[in-house]
Motif scaffolding. Structure first.
Motif, PDB file in Angstrom:
ATOM      1  N   ASN A 121      38.980  36.585  36.929  1.00  0.00           N
ATOM      2  CA  ASN A 121      39.355  36.362  38.328  1.00  0.00           C
ATOM      3  C   ASN A 121      38.452  35.332  39.002  1.00  0.00           C
ATOM      4  OD1 ASN A 121      41.578  38.369  39.521  1.00  0.00           O
ATOM      5  ND2 ASN A 121      40.511  39.373  37.823  1.00  0.00           N
ATOM      6  N   GLY A 122      37.735  34.573  38.196  1.00  0.00           N
ATOM      7  CA  GLY A 122      36.961  33.463  38.728  1.00  0.00           C
ATOM      8  C   GLY A 122      35.651  33.839  39.384  1.00  0.00           C
ATOM      9  N   ILE A 123      35.156  35.053  39.132  1.00  0.00           N
ATOM     10  CA  ILE A 123      33.879  35.487  39.692  1.00  0.00           C
ATOM     11  C   ILE A 123      32.756  35.075  38.745  1.00  0.00           C
ATOM     12  CG2 ILE A 123      32.562  37.459  40.577  1.00  0.00           C
ATOM     13  CD1 ILE A 123      35.251  36.945  42.016  1.00  0.00           C
ATOM     14  N   TYR A 124      31.654  34.559  39.301  1.00  0.00           N
ATOM     15  CA  TYR A 124      30.488  34.254  38.469  1.00  0.00           C
ATOM     16  C   TYR A 124      29.846  35.578  38.044  1.00  0.00           C
ATOM     17  CZ  TYR A 124      26.114  32.405  36.747  1.00  0.00           C
ATOM     18  OH  TYR A 124      25.044  32.099  35.924  1.00  0.00           O
ATOM     19  N   VAL A 125      29.654  35.759  36.750  1.00  0.00           N
ATOM     20  CA  VAL A 125      29.183  37.044  36.218  1.00  0.00           C
ATOM     21  C   VAL A 125      27.884  36.865  35.450  1.00  0.00           C
ATOM     22  CG1 VAL A 125      29.673  38.939  34.627  1.00  0.00           C
ATOM     23  CG2 VAL A 125      31.496  38.048  36.095  1.00  0.00           C
ATOM     24  N   ARG A 126      26.923  37.700  35.777  1.00  0.00           N
ATOM     25  CA  ARG A 126      25.694  37.825  34.987  1.00  0.00           C
ATOM     26  C   ARG A 126      25.660  39.254  34.441  1.00  0.00           C
ATOM     27  NH1 ARG A 126      21.143  36.520  38.633  1.00  0.00           N
ATOM     28  NH2 ARG A 126      21.664  34.358  38.147  1.00  0.00           N
ATOM     29  N   VAL A 127      25.450  39.404  33.139  1.00  0.00           N
ATOM     30  CA  VAL A 127      25.389  40.745  32.544  1.00  0.00           C
ATOM     31  C   VAL A 127      23.955  41.033  32.126  1.00  0.00           C
ATOM     32  CG1 VAL A 127      27.788  40.729  31.768  1.00  0.00           C
ATOM     33  CG2 VAL A 127      26.017  39.897  30.231  1.00  0.00           C
ATOM     34  N   ASN A 128      23.570  42.298  32.263  1.00  0.00           N
ATOM     35  CA  ASN A 128      22.218  42.707  31.909  1.00  0.00           C
ATOM     36  C   ASN A 128      22.263  44.051  31.199  1.00  0.00           C
ATOM     37  OD1 ASN A 128      19.390  44.114  33.524  1.00  0.00           O
ATOM     38  ND2 ASN A 128      19.299  42.658  31.861  1.00  0.00           N
TER      39      ASN A 128
ATOM     40  N   SER B 100      29.908  36.364  43.191  1.00  0.00           N
ATOM     41  CA  SER B 100      29.045  36.513  42.018  1.00  0.00           C
ATOM     42  C   SER B 100      28.709  37.984  41.839  1.00  0.00           C
ATOM     43  CB  SER B 100      27.762  35.696  42.183  1.00  0.00           C
ATOM     44  OG  SER B 100      27.046  36.133  43.325  1.00  0.00           O
ATOM     45  N   ALA B 101      28.603  38.427  40.594  1.00  0.00           N
ATOM     46  CA  ALA B 101      28.367  39.853  40.330  1.00  0.00           C
ATOM     47  C   ALA B 101      27.433  40.045  39.152  1.00  0.00           C
ATOM     48  CB  ALA B 101      29.686  40.570  40.065  1.00  0.00           C
ATOM     49  N   LEU B 102      26.503  40.959  39.325  1.00  0.00           N
ATOM     50  CA  LEU B 102      25.678  41.411  38.204  1.00  0.00           C
ATOM     51  C   LEU B 102      26.326  42.661  37.636  1.00  0.00           C
ATOM     52  CD1 LEU B 102      23.083  41.493  36.450  1.00  0.00           C
ATOM     53  CD2 LEU B 102      22.071  42.925  38.245  1.00  0.00           C
ATOM     54  N   VAL B 103      26.650  42.649  36.350  1.00  0.00           N
ATOM     55  CA  VAL B 103      27.167  43.831  35.665  1.00  0.00           C
ATOM     56  C   VAL B 103      26.006  44.457  34.909  1.00  0.00           C
ATOM     57  CG1 VAL B 103      28.782  44.712  33.946  1.00  0.00           C
ATOM     58  CG2 VAL B 103      29.491  42.888  35.509  1.00  0.00           C
ATOM     59  N   LEU B 104      25.602  45.649  35.333  1.00  0.00           N
ATOM     60  CA  LEU B 104      24.438  46.331  34.778  1.00  0.00           C
ATOM     61  C   LEU B 104      24.886  47.388  33.783  1.00  0.00           C
ATOM     62  CD1 LEU B 104      21.331  46.543  34.975  1.00  0.00           C
ATOM     63  CD2 LEU B 104      21.662  48.252  36.784  1.00  0.00           C
ATOM     64  N   GLY B 105      24.612  47.147  32.495  1.00  0.00           N
ATOM     65  CA  GLY B 105      25.017  48.072  31.441  1.00  0.00           C
ATOM     66  C   GLY B 105      26.278  47.598  30.758  1.00  0.00           C
TER      67      GLY B 105
ATOM     68  N   ALA C 159      28.169  49.074  28.259  1.00  0.00           N
ATOM     69  CA  ALA C 159      29.021  50.010  27.526  1.00  0.00           C
ATOM     70  C   ALA C 159      30.467  49.588  27.754  1.00  0.00           C
ATOM     71  CB  ALA C 159      28.775  51.428  28.024  1.00  0.00           C
ATOM     72  N   LYS C 160      31.418  50.449  27.375  1.00  0.00           N
ATOM     73  CA  LYS C 160      32.838  50.069  27.480  1.00  0.00           C
ATOM     74  C   LYS C 160      33.218  49.654  28.896  1.00  0.00           C
ATOM     75  CE  LYS C 160      34.569  53.866  25.823  1.00  0.00           C
ATOM     76  NZ  LYS C 160      35.576  54.875  25.379  1.00  0.00           N
ATOM     77  N   SER C 161      32.780  50.421  29.882  1.00  0.00           N
ATOM     78  CA  SER C 161      33.176  50.118  31.255  1.00  0.00           C
ATOM     79  C   SER C 161      32.545  48.819  31.738  1.00  0.00           C
ATOM     80  CB  SER C 161      32.824  51.277  32.194  1.00  0.00           C
ATOM     81  OG  SER C 161      31.425  51.420  32.317  1.00  0.00           O
ATOM     82  N   GLY C 162      31.303  48.555  31.336  1.00  0.00           N
ATOM     83  CA  GLY C 162      30.618  47.344  31.759  1.00  0.00           C
ATOM     84  C   GLY C 162      31.253  46.083  31.209  1.00  0.00           C
ATOM     85  N   SER C 163      31.561  46.093  29.918  1.00  0.00           N
ATOM     86  CA  SER C 163      32.178  44.904  29.317  1.00  0.00           C
ATOM     87  C   SER C 163      33.578  44.678  29.884  1.00  0.00           C
ATOM     88  CB  SER C 163      32.221  45.033  27.788  1.00  0.00           C
ATOM     89  OG  SER C 163      32.910  46.194  27.386  1.00  0.00           O
ATOM     90  N   ALA C 164      34.324  45.754  30.130  1.00  0.00           N
ATOM     91  CA  ALA C 164      35.663  45.612  30.710  1.00  0.00           C
ATOM     92  C   ALA C 164      35.582  45.057  32.130  1.00  0.00           C
ATOM     93  CB  ALA C 164      36.382  46.960  30.716  1.00  0.00           C
ATOM     94  N   ALA C 165      34.612  45.548  32.906  1.00  0.00           N
ATOM     95  CA  ALA C 165      34.431  45.043  34.269  1.00  0.00           C
ATOM     96  C   ALA C 165      34.050  43.575  34.260  1.00  0.00           C
ATOM     97  CB  ALA C 165      33.359  45.865  34.985  1.00  0.00           C
ATOM     98  N   ALA C 166      33.143  43.205  33.370  1.00  0.00           N
ATOM     99  CA  ALA C 166      32.718  41.804  33.282  1.00  0.00           C
ATOM    100  C   ALA C 166      33.898  40.896  32.948  1.00  0.00           C
ATOM    101  CB  ALA C 166      31.617  41.668  32.241  1.00  0.00           C
ATOM    102  N   LYS C 167      34.723  41.309  31.998  1.00  0.00           N
ATOM    103  CA  LYS C 167      35.890  40.500  31.616  1.00  0.00           C
ATOM    104  C   LYS C 167      36.861  40.347  32.783  1.00  0.00           C
ATOM    105  CE  LYS C 167      35.661  41.810  26.723  1.00  0.00           C
ATOM    106  NZ  LYS C 167      36.276  42.625  25.646  1.00  0.00           N
ATOM    107  N   ALA C 168      37.108  41.450  33.487  1.00  0.00           N
ATOM    108  CA  ALA C 168      38.039  41.398  34.620  1.00  0.00           C
ATOM    109  C   ALA C 168      37.526  40.454  35.700  1.00  0.00           C
ATOM    110  CB  ALA C 168      38.248  42.793  35.189  1.00  0.00           C
ATOM    111  N   LEU C 169      36.235  40.514  35.968  1.00  0.00           N
ATOM    112  CA  LEU C 169      35.651  39.636  36.979  1.00  0.00           C
ATOM    113  C   LEU C 169      35.728  38.177  36.554  1.00  0.00           C
ATOM    114  CD1 LEU C 169      32.555  41.849  37.831  1.00  0.00           C
ATOM    115  CD2 LEU C 169      34.386  41.289  39.421  1.00  0.00           C
ATOM    116  N   LEU C 170      35.400  37.909  35.305  1.00  0.00           N
ATOM    117  CA  LEU C 170      35.454  36.536  34.794  1.00  0.00           C
ATOM    118  C   LEU C 170      36.870  35.975  34.857  1.00  0.00           C
ATOM    119  CD1 LEU C 170      33.059  37.025  31.752  1.00  0.00           C
ATOM    120  CD2 LEU C 170      32.671  35.418  33.646  1.00  0.00           C
TER     121      LEU C 170
END
Length: 449
Positions: free
Chosen positions: A31-38, A11-16, A18-29
């Motif tokens: 790959n089957g990682i539970y993602v919370r964005v803030n 599970s991962a919290l993506v903080l922020g 911006a471009k890098s945050g949304s890209a990181a969140a998508k990559a994690l999702l």
């Protein structure tokens, strides 16, 4: 598309976001990682938030409650968010690992990585290296601090492609296993202390570029930089120095009018188009990295005899009525402006000023002897004016913005002068980015024409 192999987090919290945050969140999702964005500034109706929710993310927007860390075993932080942010501090208190998306990019590719960092010259050197590799017919993709999200590129790299990354200290502070095959460390001087708090913290972040390298990797470094000379002693990688002042047997150097790499002549120095001693450092670093990649000398020569600079970094704009206009808006600190000023012997009209970070500008004094006029703007204009008066610069002018500065600079200039925008300050007091400030300068020059 590459996947995250042996990724120990669920599970991962993506903080922020911006471009890098949304890209990181998508990559994690993906790959089957539970993602919370803030994100404090986002709201549920934003397109990017809606897209991530549809992909399965949990979104907490509009505030930063500490509860967003509950149940999370990884924090992926936007590089610009400082480590004294309450959520980041709480994550450290809970021993939750903190990374930036550069770490994800590394884990998403098996392709070789060339990473470039330094206080100045990153973008120019990154661009030179990628242009040379392209000229040589090698597949290459460029990303990182240069404006392209590394995670997006890394997932889609072909097997025969190299990933060339421009890396900031902010990005490098958030790594765990990140390891470039070739690391390029250009220089280190005091910068970003509002973020890193101490010079040693800043140095440590920069040197993270080689912290995970092994004996089969390469570290290209500036042998003229005393800080780097000290720090690279801790590296495990093969050391490949470059120097503009001395011969270095195992690296790139200049002797007379000739540029060498490990004793092999690469080209004549006077055929290199880029101006300035600092750009010669960038050139030597790029040559070293390219030769380590097996590049032919003809490819290096082709690029270096045609490359006129990166936009906003000592970029030649035009010659009008005998005046040469240069856009160096990316000079957001004193050292960058020192290097810009030292690139010219002709009389200079200096356009400078911007965000006041509390520093003084006395370090500019030795570089202002050929400045015949100053045109100043932004929060630091009075500090720079005082410096100009101390040095008895004949013409000192205060204006409201860069556009007015161009008009005033032309008025006080003569044929043969260089009109140089090199602010020595960040742009955020008046402009959203240094790119916007540089674009305003270029547009104002074209209006003059």
């Amino acid at each position: 598309m590459k996947t995250l192999n042996n990724f120990p987090y669920h599970s991962a919290l993506v903080l922020g976001l911006a471009k890098s945050g949304s890209a990181a969140a998508k990559a994690l999702l993906q790959n089957g990682i539970y993602v919370r964005v803030n994100d404090m500034k986002a709201n549920k109706e934003d397109e990017v938030v809606q897209e991530l929710i549809k992909m399965g993310a949990e979104a907490v927007v509009g505030s930063h409650p500490l509860e967003v860390l509950n149940g999370m075993d990884l924090l992926v932080k936007n590089p610009g968010i400082p480590y004294d942010n309450p959520i980041v501090k709480e994550a450290m208190k809970r021993n939750i690992p903190i990374i930036t998306e550069i770490e994800l990019a590394y884990r998403l590719t098996e392709s070789p990585i060339v990473g470039i960092t330094g206080s100045n010259g990153k973008t120019t050197t990154t661009t030179l290296i990628s242009d040379i590799l392209n000229e040589d017919g090698q597949g290459v993709k460029v990303a990182g601090n240069i404006g392209i999200v590394a995670t997006e590129i890394a997932q889609n790299l072909q097997e025969n492609e190299t990933l060339v990354l421009e890396l900031s200290s902010f990005q490098l502070q958030g790594i765990i296993d990140f390891r470039p095959k070739i690391a390029v460390l250009l220089n280190i001087f005091e910068a970003h202390l509002d973020y890193h708090k101490t010079l040693e913290n800043y140095i440590m972040s920069k040197c993270n570029i080689f912290s995970n390298q092994k004996e089969t990797d390469y570290l290209v470094y500036n042998a003229d930089d005393p800080i780097l000379e000290r720090e690279v002693k801790n590296a495990k990688a093969i050391l490949v120095p470059f120097s503009v002042s001395k011969k270095v047997e195992n690296g790139a150097y200049v002797e007379g009018n000739t540029v060498y790499f490990k004793g092999e002549k690469i080209m004549d120095r006077d055929k290199i188009v880029l101006v300035g001693e600092h750009n010669l450092e960038n050139v030597l670093a790029a040559i070293a990295a390219a030769k380590l990649q097996g590049v032919d000398n003809s490819s290096i020569q082709q690029v270096l005899t045609t490359f006129t600079g990166v936009k906003h970094r000592l970029q030649f704009v035009t010659n009008m009525n005998g005046r040469q206009f240069y856009n160096d808006s990316k000079a957001t600190n004193v050292l960058a402006t020192q290097k810009a000023l030292s690139s010219f012997e002709k009389p200079v009209i200096l356009l400078a000023g911007g965000l006041d970070r509390g520093n003084e500008f006395n370090e500019l004094e030795p570089y202002l002897n050929h400045v015949k006029a100053m045109v100043l703007f932004g929060e630091t204009k009075e500090k720079l004016k005082a410096l100009g008066q101390k040095l008895e610069i004949p013409s000192i002018n205060i204006v409201e913005n860069v556009e007015e500065a161009v008009e005033k600079a032309y008025q006080v200039s003569d044929e043969g002068d260089v009109i140089l925008l090199s602010p020595a300050c960040a742009s955020w007091d008046q402009y959203r980015t240094f790119e916007e400030r540089g674009d305003m300068f270029v547009q104002a020059v074209h209006r003059l024409m």
